[in-house]
Structures are given as C-alpha cells and as structure tokens.
Design a protein around this motif. Structure first.
Motif, PDB file in Angstrom:
ATOM      1  N   ASP A  41     -12.164  -3.876   3.074  1.00 36.79           N
ATOM      2  CA  ASP A  41     -10.955  -3.383   3.739  1.00 36.79           C
ATOM      3  C   ASP A  41      -9.959  -2.831   2.723  1.00 36.79           C
ATOM      4  O   ASP A  41      -9.293  -1.813   2.971  1.00 36.79           O
ATOM      5  N   ASP A  42      -9.861  -3.447   1.549  1.00 39.53           N
ATOM      6  CA  ASP A  42      -8.986  -2.902   0.509  1.00 39.53           C
ATOM      7  C   ASP A  42      -9.517  -1.563  -0.013  1.00 39.53           C
ATOM      8  O   ASP A  42      -8.736  -0.669  -0.356  1.00 39.53           O
TER       9      ASP A  42
ATOM     10  N   SER B 111      -3.930  -1.985   8.556  1.00 35.75           N
ATOM     11  CA  SER B 111      -2.770  -2.400   7.791  1.00 35.75           C
ATOM     12  C   SER B 111      -3.148  -3.597   6.940  1.00 35.75           C
ATOM     13  O   SER B 111      -4.144  -4.266   7.177  1.00 35.75           O
ATOM     14  N   ALA B 112      -2.303  -3.868   5.936  1.00 31.51           N
ATOM     15  CA  ALA B 112      -2.612  -4.968   5.029  1.00 31.51           C
ATOM     16  C   ALA B 112      -1.323  -5.522   4.456  1.00 31.51           C
ATOM     17  O   ALA B 112      -0.335  -4.806   4.331  1.00 31.51           O
TER      18      ALA B 112
ATOM     19  N   HIS C  89     -11.095   0.688   1.737  1.00 31.65           N
ATOM     20  CA  HIS C  89     -10.689   1.693   2.725  1.00 31.65           C
ATOM     21  C   HIS C  89      -9.202   2.024   2.581  1.00 31.65           C
ATOM     22  O   HIS C  89      -8.807   3.197   2.669  1.00 31.65           O
ATOM     23  N   ARG C  90      -8.379   1.021   2.354  1.00 33.92           N
ATOM     24  CA  ARG C  90      -6.939   1.273   2.216  1.00 33.92           C
ATOM     25  C   ARG C  90      -6.644   2.068   0.942  1.00 33.92           C
ATOM     26  O   ARG C  90      -5.710   2.868   0.911  1.00 33.92           O
TER      27      ARG C  90
ATOM     28  N   TRP D 292       0.812  -1.218   0.000  1.00 32.48           N
ATOM     29  CA  TRP D 292       0.000   0.000   0.000  1.00 32.48           C
ATOM     30  C   TRP D 292       0.845   1.268   0.000  1.00 32.48           C
ATOM     31  O   TRP D 292       0.424   2.303  -0.518  1.00 32.48           O
TER      32      TRP D 292
ATOM     33  N   ASP E  20      -7.217   5.575   1.845  1.00 34.98           N
ATOM     34  CA  ASP E  20      -6.093   6.052   2.653  1.00 34.98           C
ATOM     35  C   ASP E  20      -4.852   6.317   1.796  1.00 34.98           C
ATOM     36  O   ASP E  20      -4.052   7.210   2.110  1.00 34.98           O
TER      37      ASP E  20
END
Length: 415
Positions: free
Chosen positions: A259-260, A398-399, A262-263, A236, A266
């Motif tokens: 969730d991806d 985090s991812a 949202h990332r 990311w 960000d």
C-alpha cells in the motif's frame, strides 16, 4: 598482508581488526536484538538458483541504469552517515564508485561537503531527511541541485533504537581533548587506523556540512539528529511537495508495504527502495528481499524498484534482480572495504560483487542482467511477505503520516 581480498566477509574481518572497538560497533549496529539485520542476510540463503547445464553465451553484460544514470552493474552506493572509518570518507567512496562505473548516494549526515563528493563522482544522488522547516529543506535541495546532484533520495525508513542487546555504540558529539583522552586506549590499540589519520593531518570529523542552512555553521551529528526529533512527521502530501520542489528524479527509500508503494506512485516519485534501513528501523520488520517480489509485481511497471539490505555477494545481487529489482544498494559492504583499504578497498568490494554477478550469469546461461527473471530462482513456499495488501484486493486511498527518519554516523545506518 596482501591488500586485496576476495570476499566481503574478508573485508569485514579486516575492518574489525583495523578499527577501534566503538567505530566497528557502529558499523555492525542494528536495532534492539538485531532480528531484522540477521534476517536481511539469512533470507538470501533460502533462495536458490535453477541453472542450465548448457548453452553458449559470450561476454556477460551487467549494465543497466537507475533514474537515467548508467550503471556498469546493477549496484549503487547507499547513503550512510559520517564515514569516519577513513579520513577520505565519502570522497574516497565516490571516487571508487566512479572508477567502477556506478552511482553514488550521499547522506545528509555525510562528513564531506556535497560539492567535493560530486566533483569526485558526477553521478551522485543527494539523500534528504524530513528535518527542520520547509524553508530549510528547500535550501538544502537548492544547494544539492546547484552542486549538480542528479537526483534525490528521500529516506523515510529510520527510527531510533533506545536499546540494543549487545549495547549501543558510543559515538561522541565532538572530538575535543577530553573525548580524545577517553577514547585513547581504543585508538592506541589500533595503530594502523591511527597512523592513517595521522598521515592525513586531521582528526575524524563528526560534523554534517550538508545540513548547514544559510550562513549557519554545520551541526554535529547529534545536533542534526535533535533537529529531526523536533520536526513533525511528514505525510504523503509532504512527499508530493518534495517531488514538486525538487523537479527531477526522486527515489523514496524505506518502502516495505504494497500500500505504501502505491501511495509512493501516487505522490509522483520516480523510484522506490524496498528497505528496512539495514535492520536499523523497527526490529522485527521482514527482510527486504522477502517484500521485494510482491512490491515489484504491484508497481514495477510504473516506477523503478531498488532493493536495499543484506547484499554481501554478487549472487545476492542476481537474486534481487531476478525477483524484480532494477538494481541494489549496498551499505555495510563498501564501508568495510573503506575501513580495510580506503578507496582501493571500496573498489575491491565492487570488484568482488561484479565477479559474483558474472559467475551467476554464466551458471544461469544468461547473457545480460536484463535477461534475468523468476524462473532463474528457486523460491521456497512461504518465502515472500505480502505486507499492506488489502484482503479484498482493493487499494487503499489514504494513509497516516510516515515515520520520520534519521541516520546514525557511519554504519549505524548502513545496509
């Protein structure tokens, strides 16, 4: 035969009759057993409409925009690699899109230089893979910006299928004399396709001119693919770096989880495409339209959301917009049109979609596509797929690194 066709399905039938077997095989290819490619279309059939029976409306307005680019209808061209189904390839598609007032997406693995495509359609987004060094990426972005690309599409939703139940399409590295002799029986069986290339004065080009760096020669598709395979996967922070380097609108293609999404917000992207790469990513991934509503609810107020995958009718476009997409991207549909009748065939496909959108708006008694909402759609219980939504409702922060991306020639990468 009348060159005009009235459905995308007819465009596909004509493409199958016109193209050599291996070329058509690339158009319909999906990963492994093709579960996701089938799902992308099947899911649309589970959605219904809730039409009004009365209500006076005038001329319907299909116009919208994506990343600041006006669209005459909520459709844009998804980037697909080496479009050898027709000699004019991406330039013909770009001209058709411009003639119908929609934006063009140009693949890194396109067979035509970005400068020629943007000359044909100034509303062109350049699609980028995480491939090579950061210096290579900077040079490719600089070339795209100098050519006038209006935005960047960063594709992260493609992995390589090592086996397909119906067999993988045979795609040569280059068309030398030995290769042409090998494929001669296929091409001679399709004299109209062969005649189109004969009139153009050149053979299909399997190089990727937009992947050239500096004074280096343009690699072939498999050379570019090999470079992607040897490039460490992005994370990311790398996505954020691309956004900063480009300094303009960036669409992240390949989001299927909340969730991806949202990332992605960000990381600073301006838009996301809810996509499983037309069934060419990990087989068994849900249909993109199933993931769309939850993702649109999660981030649609912060960034623009596009749907990519399974669009074959104008009614599909309307369903996607009503469920939260600002627009859709099409892949296989326009490539079948290109194969069937060149630029005119692509324009024909776009006209088919426009007519279907108009009919759906009329039936729903909606004046504009921007008036569509979920009350217009019948969504059965259990239709949606809420992937990447924490059980406790708290966002992850985090991812792990994203899966790297690549794209097959013509349509092994289409939607």
């Amino acid at each position: 035969m009348n060159p005009w066709f009235e459905t995308v399905a007819e465009a596909q039938r004509r493409a199958k009759k016109r193209l050599p077997k291996s070329v058509y095989g690339a158009l319909i290819a999906g990963s492994e057993r093709g579960q996701t490619i089938d799902e992308n279309q099947q899911a649309f059939t589970e959605l219904g409409f809730a039409p009004h029976c009365a209500g006076s409306i005038g001329e319907r307005d299909q116009s919208t925009s994506i990343l600041g680019q006006p669209l005459s209808m909520p459709v844009m061209i998804s980037p697909t690699g080496v479009q050898a189904v027709h000699p004019d390839g991406e330039v013909a598609v770009a001209r058709a899109a411009a003639a119908r007032g929609i934006a063009m997406g140009l693949s890194s693995f396109a067979s035509k230089p970005i400068e020629e495509v943007i000359a044909a359609n100034p509303s062109t987004f350049f699609q980028l893979y995480w491939c090579g060094s950061k210096d290579d990426l900077v040079q490719r972005m600089a070339r795209a910006k100098a050519a006038g690309a209006v935005g960047l599409i960063l594709t992260l939703d493609w992995s390589f299928s090592h086996g397909r139940d119906w067999g993988s399409p045979v795609i040569p590295e280059k068309l030398d004399l030995r290769t042409m002799l090998k494929f001669a029986p296929q091409t001679l069986a399709r004299p109209r396709w062969l005649a189109t290339y004969a009139r153009s004065g050149h053979i299909p080009d399997l190089t990727a001119p937009n992947m050239a760096v500096g004074d280096g020669a343009a690699p072939g598709f498999f050379g570019a693919y090999g470079e992607w395979m040897s490039t460490p996967a992005p994370d990311w922070d790398d996505v954020r770096w691309i956004v900063e380097q480009w300094g303009g609108p960036v669409m992240l293609k390949g989001v299927i989880r909340v969730d991806d999404a949202h990332r992605a917000v960000d990381a600073g992207v301006s838009a996301i495409s809810v996509s499983n790469h037309g069934g060419n990513n990990l087989d068994g991934t849900p249909a993109a339209i199933r993931a769309l509503p939850v993702i649109a609810d999660a981030v649609g107020s912060q960034i623009e959301v596009v749907l990519d995958g399974g669009i074959r009718r104008g009614s599909d476009v309307v369903k996607a917009v009503a469920l939260g997409a600002r627009a859709v991207m099409i892949g296989r549909a326009y490539l079948w049109g290109l194969a069937a009748n060149g630029q005119a065939g692509v324009e024909n496909v776009l006209d088919v979609l426009r007519g279907g959108v108009d009919s759906a708006l009329l039936g729903l008694r909606k004046t504009a596509v921007t008036d569509l909402d979920r009350s217009d759609i019948v969504v059965p219980d259990g239709f949606e797929r809420a992937l990447g939504v924490p059980a406790n409702g708290v966002r992850a922060v985090s991812a792990p690194a994203e899966t790297p991306a690549a794209e097959s020639p013509a349509v092994a990468s289409a939607s």
